[in-house]
Design a protein around this motif. Structure first.
Motif, PDB file in Angstrom:
ATOM      1  N   ARG A   1      31.236   6.297   6.532  1.00  0.00           N
ATOM      2  CA  ARG A   1      30.972   7.766   6.710  1.00  0.00           C
ATOM      3  C   ARG A   1      30.831   8.540   5.535  1.00  0.00           C
ATOM      4  NH1 ARG A   1      34.054  11.025   9.048  1.00  0.00           N
ATOM      5  NH2 ARG A   1      35.460   9.379   9.919  1.00  0.00           N
TER       6      ARG A   1
ATOM      7  N   ASN B   1      26.785  14.675  31.884  1.00  0.00           N
ATOM      8  CA  ASN B   1      27.051  15.596  30.817  1.00  0.00           C
ATOM      9  C   ASN B   1      27.513  14.898  29.476  1.00  0.00           C
ATOM     10  OD1 ASN B   1      27.084  18.482  31.350  1.00  0.00           O
ATOM     11  ND2 ASN B   1      28.574  18.086  32.919  1.00  0.00           N
ATOM     12  N   LEU B   2      28.463  14.173  29.502  1.00  0.00           N
ATOM     13  CA  LEU B   2      28.546  13.238  28.274  1.00  0.00           C
ATOM     14  C   LEU B   2      27.824  12.202  27.896  1.00  0.00           C
ATOM     15  CD1 LEU B   2      30.938  12.637  26.375  1.00  0.00           C
ATOM     16  CD2 LEU B   2      31.806  10.868  27.989  1.00  0.00           C
TER      17      LEU B   2
ATOM     18  N   ALA C   1      25.129  14.188  26.110  1.00  0.00           N
ATOM     19  CA  ALA C   1      25.584  14.833  24.800  1.00  0.00           C
ATOM     20  C   ALA C   1      25.202  13.831  23.931  1.00  0.00           C
ATOM     21  CB  ALA C   1      26.939  15.248  24.915  1.00  0.00           C
TER      22      ALA C   1
ATOM     23  N   ASN D   1      22.794  14.375  20.774  1.00  0.00           N
ATOM     24  CA  ASN D   1      23.386  14.719  19.611  1.00  0.00           C
ATOM     25  C   ASN D   1      24.130  13.687  18.682  1.00  0.00           C
ATOM     26  OD1 ASN D   1      23.244  17.397  20.168  1.00  0.00           O
ATOM     27  ND2 ASN D   1      24.704  17.362  21.626  1.00  0.00           N
ATOM     28  N   PHE D   2      24.133  12.430  19.455  1.00  0.00           N
ATOM     29  CA  PHE D   2      24.806  11.289  18.556  1.00  0.00           C
ATOM     30  C   PHE D   2      23.814  10.653  17.696  1.00  0.00           C
ATOM     31  CE2 PHE D   2      26.600   7.212  17.877  1.00  0.00           C
ATOM     32  CZ  PHE D   2      27.874   7.452  17.106  1.00  0.00           C
TER      33      PHE D   2
ATOM     34  N   TRP E   1      31.059   0.116  24.822  1.00  0.00           N
ATOM     35  CA  TRP E   1      31.596   1.351  24.277  1.00  0.00           C
ATOM     36  C   TRP E   1      32.097   1.966  25.483  1.00  0.00           C
ATOM     37  CZ3 TRP E   1      28.721   5.508  21.113  1.00  0.00           C
ATOM     38  CH2 TRP E   1      29.524   6.169  20.281  1.00  0.00           C
TER      39      TRP E   1
ATOM     40  N   VAL F   1      36.818   4.722  23.850  1.00  0.00           N
ATOM     41  CA  VAL F   1      37.326   5.998  23.546  1.00  0.00           C
ATOM     42  C   VAL F   1      37.933   6.756  24.732  1.00  0.00           C
ATOM     43  CG1 VAL F   1      36.047   8.243  22.656  1.00  0.00           C
ATOM     44  CG2 VAL F   1      34.940   5.883  22.117  1.00  0.00           C
TER      45      VAL F   1
ATOM     46  N   SER G   1      44.146  10.474  23.119  1.00  0.00           N
ATOM     47  CA  SER G   1      43.912  11.416  21.615  1.00  0.00           C
ATOM     48  C   SER G   1      44.821  12.585  21.928  1.00  0.00           C
ATOM     49  CB  SER G   1      42.363  11.185  21.490  1.00  0.00           C
ATOM     50  OG  SER G   1      42.125  12.124  20.394  1.00  0.00           O
TER      51      SER G   1
ATOM     52  N   LEU H   1      48.015  14.223  20.252  1.00  0.00           N
ATOM     53  CA  LEU H   1      48.125  15.380  19.600  1.00  0.00           C
ATOM     54  C   LEU H   1      49.051  16.331  20.100  1.00  0.00           C
ATOM     55  CD1 LEU H   1      46.667  17.573  17.581  1.00  0.00           C
ATOM     56  CD2 LEU H   1      45.082  18.296  19.176  1.00  0.00           C
TER      57      LEU H   1
ATOM     58  N   ASN I   1      26.503  20.776  24.640  1.00  0.00           N
ATOM     59  CA  ASN I   1      26.663  19.555  25.475  1.00  0.00           C
ATOM     60  C   ASN I   1      28.207  18.740  25.821  1.00  0.00           C
ATOM     61  OD1 ASN I   1      24.201  18.915  26.860  1.00  0.00           O
ATOM     62  ND2 ASN I   1      23.279  18.701  24.715  1.00  0.00           N
ATOM     63  N   LEU I   2      28.451  18.577  24.432  1.00  0.00           N
ATOM     64  CA  LEU I   2      29.810  17.928  24.343  1.00  0.00           C
ATOM     65  C   LEU I   2      30.711  18.813  25.007  1.00  0.00           C
ATOM     66  CD1 LEU I   2      31.340  15.436  23.881  1.00  0.00           C
ATOM     67  CD2 LEU I   2      31.569  16.218  21.407  1.00  0.00           C
TER      68      LEU I   2
ATOM     69  N   ARG J   1      30.706  21.344  26.940  1.00  0.00           N
ATOM     70  CA  ARG J   1      30.642  21.548  28.373  1.00  0.00           C
ATOM     71  C   ARG J   1      30.959  20.325  29.206  1.00  0.00           C
ATOM     72  NH1 ARG J   1      25.326  25.207  29.590  1.00  0.00           N
ATOM     73  NH2 ARG J   1      25.359  26.275  27.624  1.00  0.00           N
ATOM     74  N   ALA J   2      30.629  19.180  28.600  1.00  0.00           N
ATOM     75  CA  ALA J   2      31.225  17.909  29.412  1.00  0.00           C
ATOM     76  C   ALA J   2      32.868  17.685  29.459  1.00  0.00           C
ATOM     77  CB  ALA J   2      30.601  16.514  28.639  1.00  0.00           C
ATOM     78  N   LEU J   3      33.318  18.317  28.058  1.00  0.00           N
ATOM     79  CA  LEU J   3      34.804  18.209  28.267  1.00  0.00           C
ATOM     80  C   LEU J   3      35.351  19.374  29.433  1.00  0.00           C
ATOM     81  CD1 LEU J   3      35.552  17.791  24.522  1.00  0.00           C
ATOM     82  CD2 LEU J   3      35.961  16.205  26.184  1.00  0.00           C
TER      83      LEU J   3
ATOM     84  N   GLU K   1      33.925  20.430  32.043  1.00  0.00           N
ATOM     85  CA  GLU K   1      33.424  20.291  33.473  1.00  0.00           C
ATOM     86  C   GLU K   1      34.293  18.777  33.886  1.00  0.00           C
ATOM     87  OE1 GLU K   1      29.292  20.342  33.821  1.00  0.00           O
ATOM     88  OE2 GLU K   1      29.144  22.281  32.919  1.00  0.00           O
ATOM     89  N   ASN K   2      34.511  17.877  32.926  1.00  0.00           N
ATOM     90  CA  ASN K   2      34.978  16.700  33.565  1.00  0.00           C
ATOM     91  C   ASN K   2      36.304  16.059  33.067  1.00  0.00           C
ATOM     92  OD1 ASN K   2      32.352  16.238  34.877  1.00  0.00           O
ATOM     93  ND2 ASN K   2      31.508  15.812  32.779  1.00  0.00           N
ATOM     94  N   PHE K   3      36.828  16.773  31.848  1.00  0.00           N
ATOM     95  CA  PHE K   3      38.029  16.369  31.280  1.00  0.00           C
ATOM     96  C   PHE K   3      39.084  17.116  31.977  1.00  0.00           C
ATOM     97  CE2 PHE K   3      41.407  16.033  28.176  1.00  0.00           C
ATOM     98  CZ  PHE K   3      41.573  14.594  28.084  1.00  0.00           C
TER      99      PHE K   3
ATOM    100  N   TRP L   1      41.896  19.495  17.731  1.00  0.00           N
ATOM    101  CA  TRP L   1      41.233  18.179  18.257  1.00  0.00           C
ATOM    102  C   TRP L   1      39.943  18.235  17.896  1.00  0.00           C
ATOM    103  CZ3 TRP L   1      40.571  17.004  24.240  1.00  0.00           C
ATOM    104  CH2 TRP L   1      40.548  15.484  24.344  1.00  0.00           C
TER     105      TRP L   1
ATOM    106  N   PHE M   1      36.410  16.868  17.105  1.00  0.00           N
ATOM    107  CA  PHE M   1      35.144  16.058  17.865  1.00  0.00           C
ATOM    108  C   PHE M   1      34.056  16.133  16.692  1.00  0.00           C
ATOM    109  CE2 PHE M   1      36.340  14.410  21.849  1.00  0.00           C
ATOM    110  CZ  PHE M   1      37.369  15.365  22.277  1.00  0.00           C
TER     111      PHE M   1
ATOM    112  N   ASN N   1      32.001  15.239  13.103  1.00  0.00           N
ATOM    113  CA  ASN N   1      32.069  14.026  12.366  1.00  0.00           C
ATOM    114  C   ASN N   1      32.504  14.353  11.251  1.00  0.00           C
ATOM    115  OD1 ASN N   1      29.886  15.154  11.513  1.00  0.00           O
ATOM    116  ND2 ASN N   1      28.327  13.507  11.495  1.00  0.00           N
TER     117      ASN N   1
ATOM    118  N   VAL O   1      38.600  12.427  16.923  1.00  0.00           N
ATOM    119  CA  VAL O   1      37.593  11.612  17.674  1.00  0.00           C
ATOM    120  C   VAL O   1      36.323  11.390  17.047  1.00  0.00           C
ATOM    121  CG1 VAL O   1      36.702  11.215  19.979  1.00  0.00           C
ATOM    122  CG2 VAL O   1      38.771  12.630  19.561  1.00  0.00           C
ATOM    123  N   HIS O   2      36.403  10.263  16.434  1.00  0.00           N
ATOM    124  CA  HIS O   2      35.232  10.066  15.539  1.00  0.00           C
ATOM    125  C   HIS O   2      34.203   8.957  16.157  1.00  0.00           C
ATOM    126  CE1 HIS O   2      35.637  12.603  11.990  1.00  0.00           C
ATOM    127  NE2 HIS O   2      36.516  12.089  11.541  1.00  0.00           N
ATOM    128  N   PHE O   3      33.262   9.534  16.986  1.00  0.00           N
ATOM    129  CA  PHE O   3      32.540   8.591  17.868  1.00  0.00           C
ATOM    130  C   PHE O   3      31.891   7.606  16.830  1.00  0.00           C
ATOM    131  CE2 PHE O   3      31.543  12.097  20.941  1.00  0.00           C
ATOM    132  CZ  PHE O   3      32.547  12.078  21.647  1.00  0.00           C
TER     133      PHE O   3
END
Lengths: 211, 211
Positions: A19, A93-94, A97, A101-102, A174, A192, A197, A201, B93-94, B96-98, B100-102, B174, B176, B178, B192-194
């Protein structure tokens, strides 16, 4: 090229090298010393020299590393030129995302399709990727070559979808759900786990409280 | 309770123990043998006994582990009862995913606020969390106790936002994005490196090609 048995710790660092070298290459950097790479990555220069020596002689004394050659070699080791194909399960959502974006291509993957149960999105296209009904999963996998499944389904569905993917012969999963998946050794699972994670922290900042 | 110096590898496994013990506790399991915990987690029973011995004597010969006691003890070590407070930067997106869901609470955190630049969402509430203008970040951090920032901004903004957070005295990030962030040692950064994760999976399935 000599290729010794490489430790898991080195393997885990290779993506970081890749990377960072990609970023350098995109920025037009032609060569870099291990010292400068060290500063950019937060890994000691001697660690870098030791890691890269596992894969042959990349650096030249007094010159450093040729960024593009090293990027290409590490990419080769990681398998980024093998045209891996992925599908995504669960376009919530995830999932969205990641779809939007990925950069799957930068890791050597193309995202061929997504699967969901929501009639509002099934048979549409999201971020250029067709969304299919999860009922069609097995038929799709019989017809198309797919290497890896991205698992962004609700946790309650994680194992049953995994079982279906394994039966269909998927080679890698994954896993973004918070479940420990049960899969045979022939299916590689890369987790993941966001919670792990964040807990780490939390430990790090709690630990510093005590000092 | 005895507390030896604990290795990073053990620390990295503690969240997995905690998460699995939480699942067991929620499912009503009162006690578990190291063998059964081993099967659930995919870690050898002797590794489990060795890991947990770092923190004192939890298991009883012939009884196994009391799930709730062990969960509580590991939670204590991880700092889940310290009422950590987090903010989130970048409600795309990401983000909001966190939001709403995390389950931030399961890792011992509460999400106090989110920050964004989009006028369409600033001064609204998403998933019960107020969304504020990122221009108000410093003022907010002067007024409120915040331990950790969740970084889900575009990569191009990652370092400049990090610099602002560090100047305001944030203790943990934290990350997210890259990007490799530059931050002083007093600020803990958990990445958190996807891409690194997917590259590792690509390596695992490429490696199995060769065998």
């Amino acid at each position: 090229m000599k290729r010794e048995k490489v430790s898991t710790a080195v393997i885990r660092r290779l993506p970081r090298y890749y990377r960072n070298l990609e970023d350098l290459s995109r920025a037009g950097t032609v060569r870099i010393s291990s010292g400068a790479l060290s500063a950019a990555m937060g890994i000691t220069a001697s660690q870098i020299r030791q890691d890269l020596s596992c894969f042959g002689e990349f650096g030249l004394q007094g010159y450093g590393y040729n960024v593009e050659n090293l990027r290409r070699e590490i990419g080769e080791i990681l398998g980024v030129n093998r045209g891996h194909r992925a599908i995504l399960l669960g376009a919530g959502n995830l999932g969205r995302a990641l779809m939007e974006n990925f950069h799957f291509d930068r890791s050597g993957f193309s995202l061929a399709a997504a699967f969901d149960v929501d009639p509002a999105i099934v048979n549409t296209t999201l971020a250029g990727v067709p969304v299919l009904d999860v009922a069609e999963l097995e038929a799709y996998l019989r017809k198309e070559r797919v290497d890896v499944a991205v698992l962004t389904v609700p946790s309650s569905l994680a194992q049953s979808i995994t079982d279906r993917l394994v039966r269909a012969g998927i080679r890698g999963i994954w896993n973004f759900t918070n479940m420990e998946l049960t899969a045979p050794a022939t299916t590689a699972v890369e987790n993941v786990h966001f919670a792990d994670s964040l807990l780490t922290l939390g430990y790090m900042i709690s630990d510093s409280d005590k000092e």
